[in-house]
Design an enzyme around this catalytic site. Sequence first.
Site, PDB file in Angstrom:
ATOM      1  N   GLY A  53     131.590  74.998 -34.408  1.00  0.00           N
ATOM      2  CA  GLY A  53     131.437  76.277 -33.732  1.00  0.00           C
ATOM      3  C   GLY A  53     130.384  76.294 -32.646  1.00  0.00           C
ATOM      4  N   HIS A  86     145.618  89.188 -19.030  1.00  0.00           N
ATOM      5  CA  HIS A  86     146.174  88.441 -17.897  1.00  0.00           C
ATOM      6  C   HIS A  86     145.086  88.015 -16.901  1.00  0.00           C
ATOM      7  CE1 HIS A  86     145.618  91.777 -15.015  1.00  0.00           C
ATOM      8  NE2 HIS A  86     145.858  92.551 -16.062  1.00  0.00           N
ATOM      9  N   HIS A 125     133.108  80.234 -26.520  1.00  0.00           N
ATOM     10  CA  HIS A 125     133.630  80.716 -27.798  1.00  0.00           C
ATOM     11  C   HIS A 125     133.840  82.227 -27.681  1.00  0.00           C
ATOM     12  CE1 HIS A 125     132.981  81.001 -32.470  1.00  0.00           C
ATOM     13  NE2 HIS A 125     134.048  81.660 -32.071  1.00  0.00           N
TER      14      HIS A 125
END
Length: 205
Positions: A68, A135, A144
């Site tokens: 992570g 979009h 992240h």
Amino acid sequence: MPTELLVVGAGGHAKVVIEAVLAGSPECRISLVDQDVSRVGQILLGKITIQPWDSGSKFPQRCHIAIGNNLIRQELGGKALMQGRQLFEVVHPDAYISPSAHLYDGCFVAAKAVIGAEAIIGEGCIINHGSIIDHDCHIGSYSHIAPNATLGGGVHVGEACLIGSGATILPRVEVGNCVVIGAGAVVTCNVPDNKIVVGVPGTSI
């Protein structure tokens, strides 16, 4: 999905990655390695033994860095490439990715995430559970996007950023490199490099 995959990292995020791999390809054989020698020999998810990571050829060439921490993931991604390995993207079958979106090598997309039309996701990114990338968004390498974060259309996020759980970034906002957006923050204006933003509306601290 390949028939064999090397997963680097054996923490909590690795559990999520491995379950996503097996949800899409139950027959995939996973080799699991970690640099922490104290974890070697332990069993993850009740079925996969953690091995030490070295440069030997016994591991699959395709690999996924399941860590992570953005900077460590980037460092180990570079190490894998130096070993001649190929970074492989993992996408949970319950995620939605627009046919016109583009994911670079080594990305992870968790269950219920949505990636919209012509979005671009950089190398080694994590798009976590339930997050929405609308979009024309562009996410820089090794960033992240945490669970349930929402990025409006045309948002640009730099490299090695953390967009916290439940955060919202309004359309067309630009976020610099190495930025941390706190959980639940609402970002209404551009954010320079190396800033931490918290609150509603978001302010730098």
